[in-house]
Write a protein that holds these residues in place. Structure first.
Motif, PDB file in Angstrom:
ATOM      1  N   LYS A   2      53.917  43.517  49.335  1.00 61.60           N
ATOM      2  CA  LYS A   2      52.654  42.920  48.902  1.00 61.60           C
ATOM      3  C   LYS A   2      52.566  41.475  49.375  1.00 61.60           C
ATOM      4  O   LYS A   2      53.511  40.713  49.257  1.00 61.60           O
ATOM      5  N   ARG A   6      47.604  39.321  47.443  1.00 57.55           N
ATOM      6  CA  ARG A   6      47.517  40.514  46.602  1.00 57.55           C
ATOM      7  C   ARG A   6      48.294  40.316  45.300  1.00 57.55           C
ATOM      8  O   ARG A   6      47.820  40.696  44.225  1.00 57.55           O
ATOM      9  N   ARG A   9      46.242  38.034  43.072  1.00 61.92           N
ATOM     10  CA  ARG A   9      45.046  38.730  42.588  1.00 61.92           C
ATOM     11  C   ARG A   9      45.406  39.744  41.506  1.00 61.92           C
ATOM     12  O   ARG A   9      44.779  39.796  40.448  1.00 61.92           O
ATOM     13  N   GLU A  10      46.444  40.535  41.750  1.00 64.37           N
ATOM     14  CA  GLU A  10      46.852  41.544  40.773  1.00 64.37           C
ATOM     15  C   GLU A  10      47.394  40.898  39.492  1.00 64.37           C
ATOM     16  O   GLU A  10      47.202  41.432  38.404  1.00 64.37           O
ATOM     17  N   THR A  15      39.952  42.485  40.702  1.00 57.66           N
ATOM     18  CA  THR A  15      39.701  43.462  41.761  1.00 57.66           C
ATOM     19  C   THR A  15      39.296  42.738  43.045  1.00 57.66           C
ATOM     20  O   THR A  15      38.889  41.570  43.015  1.00 57.66           O
TER      21      THR A  15
END
Length: 78
Positions: A2, A6, A9-10, A15
């Motif tokens: 990742k 990402r 964001r996660e 989203t």
């Protein structure tokens, strides 16, 4: 594996669609940026970095493969 974008964001439970609306881009562009297929332009990189306030920097967006989280290898059993 990742990318830093990402992961950040996660971590926020965000989203791609939500991030796209915040930074003024589209989901496809952000997906390609997360996967390291596309490099954001200077203005988009700045907007993304501003949104994540230090969690993601421009070098991580330009060279994501240098900052990718790699899985930890399990120890071999003896």
């Amino acid at each position: 594996m990742k990318s830093p974008l990402r992961l950040a964001r996660e971590k926020r439970g965000m989203t791609l669609d939500a991030l796209a609306k915040i930074v003024g881009s589209d989901v496809g562009n952000l997906s390609r940026i997360e996967r390291g297929v596309q490099v954001p332009g200077p203005q988009l990189a700045e907007r993304i970095c501003s949104e994540f306030e230090g969690e993601v920097n421009e070098l991580q967006l330009i060279y994501p493969s240098r900052y990718v989280e790699t899985p930890v290898c399990s120890e071999t059993r003896q």
